[in-house]
Write a protein that holds these residues in place. Structure first.
Motif, PDB file in Angstrom:
ATOM      1  N   TYR A   1       0.840  -1.203   0.000  1.00  0.00           N
ATOM      2  CA  TYR A   1       0.000   0.000   0.000  1.00  0.00           C
ATOM      3  C   TYR A   1       0.874   1.252   0.000  1.00  0.00           C
ATOM      4  CZ  TYR A   1      -2.949   3.678   1.880  1.00  0.00           C
ATOM      5  OH  TYR A   1      -3.589   4.870   2.079  1.00  0.00           O
ATOM      6  N   ARG A   2       1.892   1.256   0.857  1.00  0.00           N
ATOM      7  CA  ARG A   2       2.791   2.408   0.946  1.00  0.00           C
ATOM      8  C   ARG A   2       3.514   2.648  -0.375  1.00  0.00           C
ATOM      9  NH1 ARG A   2       7.481   1.041   4.519  1.00  0.00           N
ATOM     10  NH2 ARG A   2       8.074   0.134   2.542  1.00  0.00           N
ATOM     11  N   ASP A   3       3.952   1.571  -1.017  1.00  0.00           N
ATOM     12  CA  ASP A   3       4.637   1.709  -2.305  1.00  0.00           C
ATOM     13  C   ASP A   3       3.707   2.258  -3.383  1.00  0.00           C
ATOM     14  OD1 ASP A   3       6.926   0.766  -1.132  1.00  0.00           O
ATOM     15  OD2 ASP A   3       6.737  -1.261  -1.945  1.00  0.00           O
ATOM     16  N   ARG A   4       2.450   1.809  -3.396  1.00  0.00           N
ATOM     17  CA  ARG A   4       1.480   2.343  -4.355  1.00  0.00           C
ATOM     18  C   ARG A   4       1.246   3.828  -4.119  1.00  0.00           C
ATOM     19  NH1 ARG A   4      -1.294  -2.438  -3.252  1.00  0.00           N
ATOM     20  NH2 ARG A   4      -2.712  -1.312  -1.879  1.00  0.00           N
ATOM     21  N   GLU A   5       1.126   4.217  -2.844  1.00  0.00           N
ATOM     22  CA  GLU A   5       0.939   5.630  -2.526  1.00  0.00           C
ATOM     23  C   GLU A   5       2.143   6.451  -2.973  1.00  0.00           C
ATOM     24  OE1 GLU A   5      -1.585   7.466  -0.964  1.00  0.00           O
ATOM     25  OE2 GLU A   5      -2.764   5.693  -1.446  1.00  0.00           O
TER      26      GLU A   5
ATOM     27  N   TRP B   1       2.073   6.882  -6.713  1.00  0.00           N
ATOM     28  CA  TRP B   1       1.044   7.838  -7.084  1.00  0.00           C
ATOM     29  C   TRP B   1       1.535   9.260  -6.822  1.00  0.00           C
ATOM     30  CZ3 TRP B   1      -1.951  11.691  -5.065  1.00  0.00           C
ATOM     31  CH2 TRP B   1      -3.072  12.046  -5.806  1.00  0.00           C
ATOM     32  N   ASP B   2       2.157   9.461  -5.656  1.00  0.00           N
ATOM     33  CA  ASP B   2       2.670  10.797  -5.338  1.00  0.00           C
ATOM     34  C   ASP B   2       3.732  11.239  -6.332  1.00  0.00           C
ATOM     35  OD1 ASP B   2       1.021  11.237  -3.210  1.00  0.00           O
ATOM     36  OD2 ASP B   2       2.486  10.617  -1.697  1.00  0.00           O
ATOM     37  N   ARG B   3       4.653  10.346  -6.658  1.00  0.00           N
ATOM     38  CA  ARG B   3       5.692  10.716  -7.622  1.00  0.00           C
ATOM     39  C   ARG B   3       5.096  11.017  -8.987  1.00  0.00           C
ATOM     40  NH1 ARG B   3       8.393   6.380  -5.250  1.00  0.00           N
ATOM     41  NH2 ARG B   3       7.914   5.058  -7.026  1.00  0.00           N
ATOM     42  N   ARG B   4       4.095  10.273  -9.380  1.00  0.00           N
ATOM     43  CA  ARG B   4       3.495  10.430 -10.700  1.00  0.00           C
ATOM     44  C   ARG B   4       2.720  11.741 -10.813  1.00  0.00           C
ATOM     45  NH1 ARG B   4       0.204   5.573 -11.643  1.00  0.00           N
ATOM     46  NH2 ARG B   4       2.226   4.648 -12.011  1.00  0.00           N
ATOM     47  N   TYR B   5       1.979  12.093  -9.786  1.00  0.00           N
ATOM     48  CA  TYR B   5       1.063  13.228  -9.892  1.00  0.00           C
ATOM     49  C   TYR B   5       1.540  14.490  -9.176  1.00  0.00           C
ATOM     50  CZ  TYR B   5      -2.048   9.813 -11.864  1.00  0.00           C
ATOM     51  OH  TYR B   5      -2.586   8.851 -12.652  1.00  0.00           O
TER      52      TYR B   5
ATOM     53  N   ARG C   1       4.087  16.457  -9.845  1.00  0.00           N
ATOM     54  CA  ARG C   1       4.413  17.517 -10.797  1.00  0.00           C
ATOM     55  C   ARG C   1       3.157  18.172 -11.354  1.00  0.00           C
ATOM     56  NH1 ARG C   1       7.208  13.897 -14.242  1.00  0.00           N
ATOM     57  NH2 ARG C   1       7.844  12.527 -12.587  1.00  0.00           N
ATOM     58  N   GLN C   2       2.154  17.373 -11.650  1.00  0.00           N
ATOM     59  CA  GLN C   2       0.917  17.938 -12.190  1.00  0.00           C
ATOM     60  C   GLN C   2       0.227  18.816 -11.158  1.00  0.00           C
ATOM     61  OE1 GLN C   2      -1.512  14.721 -13.520  1.00  0.00           O
ATOM     62  NE2 GLN C   2      -0.073  14.087 -15.109  1.00  0.00           N
ATOM     63  N   ARG C   3       0.191  18.379  -9.914  1.00  0.00           N
ATOM     64  CA  ARG C   3      -0.453  19.168  -8.868  1.00  0.00           C
ATOM     65  C   ARG C   3       0.325  20.453  -8.601  1.00  0.00           C
ATOM     66  NH1 ARG C   3      -0.826  14.122  -5.776  1.00  0.00           N
ATOM     67  NH2 ARG C   3       0.896  14.979  -4.609  1.00  0.00           N
ATOM     68  N   GLN C   4       1.666  20.369  -8.610  1.00  0.00           N
ATOM     69  CA  GLN C   4       2.460  21.572  -8.374  1.00  0.00           C
ATOM     70  C   GLN C   4       2.204  22.606  -9.469  1.00  0.00           C
ATOM     71  OE1 GLN C   4       6.464  20.152  -8.019  1.00  0.00           O
ATOM     72  NE2 GLN C   4       6.266  19.725  -5.829  1.00  0.00           N
ATOM     73  N   GLY C   5       2.116  22.139 -10.703  1.00  0.00           N
ATOM     74  CA  GLY C   5       1.803  23.061 -11.798  1.00  0.00           C
ATOM     75  C   GLY C   5       0.437  23.696 -11.620  1.00  0.00           C
ATOM     76  N   LEU C   6      -0.532  22.917 -11.198  1.00  0.00           N
ATOM     77  CA  LEU C   6      -1.878  23.436 -10.963  1.00  0.00           C
ATOM     78  C   LEU C   6      -1.866  24.465  -9.844  1.00  0.00           C
ATOM     79  CD1 LEU C   6      -4.958  23.268 -11.478  1.00  0.00           C
ATOM     80  CD2 LEU C   6      -5.018  21.464  -9.750  1.00  0.00           C
TER      81      LEU C   6
END
Length: 89
Positions: A58-62, A65-69, A71-76
């Motif tokens: 679960y921790r690895d999936r989280e 997900w954090d690494r993947r998204y 950059r997109q959230r920071q841009g937003l």
């Protein structure tokens, strides 16, 4: 294997009506089956604690997900901050 244990336990329980010593044997088999089942549940695959492995997955999936998204959230967030600054001028 579990089916054989269950059949043996039922047979020993039935024989216990003739001699209570058979009930003791059935109780020992139930204890062994429960204890064996608990010990083996966590040691599938590579070994280790099953609950910890679930938590680690679960921790690895989280983290993925954090690494993947991130950059997109920071841009937003940056775009929203710029819009807020423009509206306040």
């Amino acid at each position: 294997m579990i089916v054989l244990f269950a059949i043996l336990i039922v047979a020993l329980f039935g024989l216990g009506f003739l001699n209570p010593l058979w009930w003791a044997g059935a109780a020992v088999l139930i204890f062994v089956a429960v204890h064996y089942g608990r010990g083996r549940a966590g040691s599938r695959g590579q070994g280790g604690n099953f609950e910890y492995r679930d938590y680690r997955d679960y921790r690895d999936r989280e983290n993925r997900w954090d690494r993947r998204y991130r950059r997109q959230r920071q841009g937003l967030w940056r775009r929203q901050d710029r819009r807020d600054e423009q509206h306040h001028r």
